[in-house]
Design a protein around this motif. Sequence first.
Motif, short mmCIF file in Angstrom:
data_model
loop_
_atom_site.label_atom_id
_atom_site.label_comp_id
_atom_site.label_asym_id
_atom_site.label_seq_id
_atom_site.Cartn_x
_atom_site.Cartn_y
_atom_site.Cartn_z
N PHE A 53 0.68 -1.21 -0.09
CA PHE A 53 0.06 -0.07 -0.08
C PHE A 53 0.80 1.21 -0.09
CE2 PHE A 53 -2.99 -3.06 1.98
CZ PHE A 53 -4.01 -3.17 0.86
N TYR A 54 2.10 1.29 0.34
CA TYR A 54 2.93 2.43 0.35
C TYR A 54 3.97 2.60 -0.75
CZ TYR A 54 0.87 4.00 4.66
OH TYR A 54 0.15 4.37 5.98
N PHE A 55 4.99 1.33 -0.53
CA PHE A 55 6.02 1.31 -1.27
C PHE A 55 5.79 1.20 -2.85
CE2 PHE A 55 7.90 0.01 2.93
CZ PHE A 55 8.42 1.17 3.20
N MET A 56 4.98 0.08 -3.08
CA MET A 56 4.59 -0.18 -4.53
C MET A 56 3.78 1.02 -5.14
SD MET A 56 5.69 -2.95 -5.24
CE MET A 56 5.24 -4.43 -5.92
N ALA A 57 3.17 1.84 -4.28
CA ALA A 57 2.60 2.99 -4.95
C ALA A 57 3.41 4.16 -5.18
CB ALA A 57 1.01 3.41 -4.02
N VAL A 58 4.45 4.62 -4.37
CA VAL A 58 5.25 5.27 -4.54
C VAL A 58 6.21 5.02 -5.71
CG1 VAL A 58 7.40 6.27 -3.43
CG2 VAL A 58 5.31 6.21 -2.11
N CYS A 59 6.63 3.68 -5.72
CA CYS A 59 7.47 3.27 -6.86
C CYS A 59 6.88 3.18 -8.39
CB CYS A 59 8.23 2.07 -6.53
SG CYS A 59 9.22 1.80 -5.14
N ALA A 60 5.34 3.05 -8.17
CA ALA A 60 4.92 2.80 -9.45
C ALA A 60 4.43 4.15 -10.11
CB ALA A 60 3.66 1.79 -9.29
N PHE A 61 3.94 4.99 -9.38
CA PHE A 61 3.16 6.22 -9.82
C PHE A 61 4.02 7.45 -9.80
CE2 PHE A 61 -0.36 3.28 -8.76
CZ PHE A 61 -0.80 3.58 -9.87
N LEU A 62 4.90 7.76 -8.85
CA LEU A 62 5.67 9.11 -8.70
C LEU A 62 6.64 9.25 -9.74
CD1 LEU A 62 6.15 9.53 -4.73
CD2 LEU A 62 4.31 10.23 -6.58
N ASP A 130 -3.38 -1.77 12.83
CA ASP A 130 -4.18 -1.37 11.48
C ASP A 130 -2.85 -0.34 10.81
OD1 ASP A 130 -6.31 -2.61 12.11
OD2 ASP A 130 -7.48 -0.55 12.71
N VAL A 131 -3.12 -0.68 9.54
CA VAL A 131 -2.17 0.14 8.66
C VAL A 131 -3.06 1.18 7.95
CG1 VAL A 131 -0.52 0.18 6.70
CG2 VAL A 131 -0.56 -1.88 8.41
N LEU A 132 -2.76 2.40 7.94
CA LEU A 132 -3.34 3.32 7.34
C LEU A 132 -2.94 3.48 5.63
CD1 LEU A 132 -3.42 6.63 9.64
CD2 LEU A 132 -5.33 5.16 9.16
N ILE A 133 -3.99 2.91 4.83
CA ILE A 133 -3.55 2.88 3.55
C ILE A 133 -4.03 4.14 2.41
CG2 ILE A 133 -3.52 0.54 3.54
CD1 ILE A 133 -6.15 0.36 2.28
N TRP A 134 -4.63 5.11 3.24
CA TRP A 134 -5.09 6.34 2.26
C TRP A 134 -3.87 7.20 1.80
CZ3 TRP A 134 -3.45 10.75 4.17
CH2 TRP A 134 -3.52 11.04 5.45
N PRO A 135 -2.72 7.32 2.63
CA PRO A 135 -1.72 8.15 2.23
C PRO A 135 -1.18 7.38 0.59
CG PRO A 135 -1.07 7.46 4.51
CD PRO A 135 -2.57 6.75 3.98
N GLY A 136 -1.12 6.30 0.61
CA GLY A 136 -0.68 5.70 -0.70
C GLY A 136 -1.51 6.29 -1.89
N ARG A 137 -2.81 6.32 -1.60
CA ARG A 137 -3.76 6.59 -2.67
C ARG A 137 -3.19 7.99 -3.45
NH1 ARG A 137 -8.20 3.33 -3.62
NH2 ARG A 137 -8.71 2.17 -2.07
N TRP A 138 -2.64 8.78 -2.84
CA TRP A 138 -2.31 10.04 -3.19
C TRP A 138 -1.31 10.24 -4.09
CZ3 TRP A 138 -5.22 14.08 -2.84
CH2 TRP A 138 -6.44 14.22 -1.99
N CYS A 139 -0.61 9.03 -4.20
CA CYS A 139 0.47 8.85 -5.32
C CYS A 139 0.05 8.96 -6.69
CB CYS A 139 1.29 7.64 -5.22
SG CYS A 139 2.34 7.57 -3.62
N VAL A 140 -1.25 8.31 -6.94
CA VAL A 140 -1.66 8.27 -8.12
C VAL A 140 -2.01 9.73 -8.88
CG1 VAL A 140 -3.59 7.49 -9.55
CG2 VAL A 140 -2.72 6.14 -7.90
N PRO A 141 -2.84 10.52 -8.15
CA PRO A 141 -3.08 11.92 -8.62
C PRO A 141 -1.64 12.64 -8.80
CG PRO A 141 -4.10 11.76 -6.37
CD PRO A 141 -3.67 10.15 -6.87
N ALA A 142 -0.91 12.51 -7.93
CA ALA A 142 0.53 13.08 -7.76
C ALA A 142 1.02 12.99 -9.03
CB ALA A 142 1.13 13.02 -6.50
N GLY A 143 1.35 11.68 -9.31
CA GLY A 143 2.08 11.20 -10.54
C GLY A 143 1.35 11.45 -11.79
N ALA A 144 0.24 11.19 -11.73
CA ALA A 144 -0.64 11.41 -13.24
C ALA A 144 -0.69 12.98 -13.29
CB ALA A 144 -1.97 10.78 -13.03
#
Length: 166
Positions: A53-62, A130-144
């Motif tokens: 939820f964090y590292f893959m989103a950061v590496c894929a979209f940013l 619990d792991v908050l997963i919402w922060p990783g979702r912001w990688c998509v709009p940032a990268g795109a």
Amino acid sequence: MDLINKVLDWLTRAATTLAAIGLFCMMVMVVLDIVLKYVLHQPIPGTLEMVSFYFMAVCAFLPFAYVQKTEHHIVMTLATDLMPPNVQRVLIAVGYLVGAAYLAVMTWASAGEALRMTLIGEATGATHFDVLIWPGRWCVPAGAGLMACWMILQAAKAFSKENDHV
């Protein structure tokens, strides 16, 4: 145009640096998890969630913006190589604008979803917490969004004939 280019360049470097840090952290965490799992029989709790939820989103979209800025996307020029340079330049510019429009829609939709998930505090359960997963979702709009900005800038340069690589 210079100021826009400098700001986009700085944001792109920041996003790419975050992606590199994310890749390094993912590597360290996975290696530590494996070593601790097989040596001490104590894996790191939440490794799967953090990586997914964090590292893959950061590496894929940013890195999207960096790839666009450096024009390292895969292109097929078989049909356009025989066209005059001016036609090629217009086709490239139009392609950039179509891509930017698509990415703008993607940015808008993913930002809306990221905002909704942020407001509800989206999380997933790991073994002990619990792991908050919402922060990783912001990688998509940032990268795109950054990639769309580069496409618009590159289209403007192509239309104004500043782009001499064609």
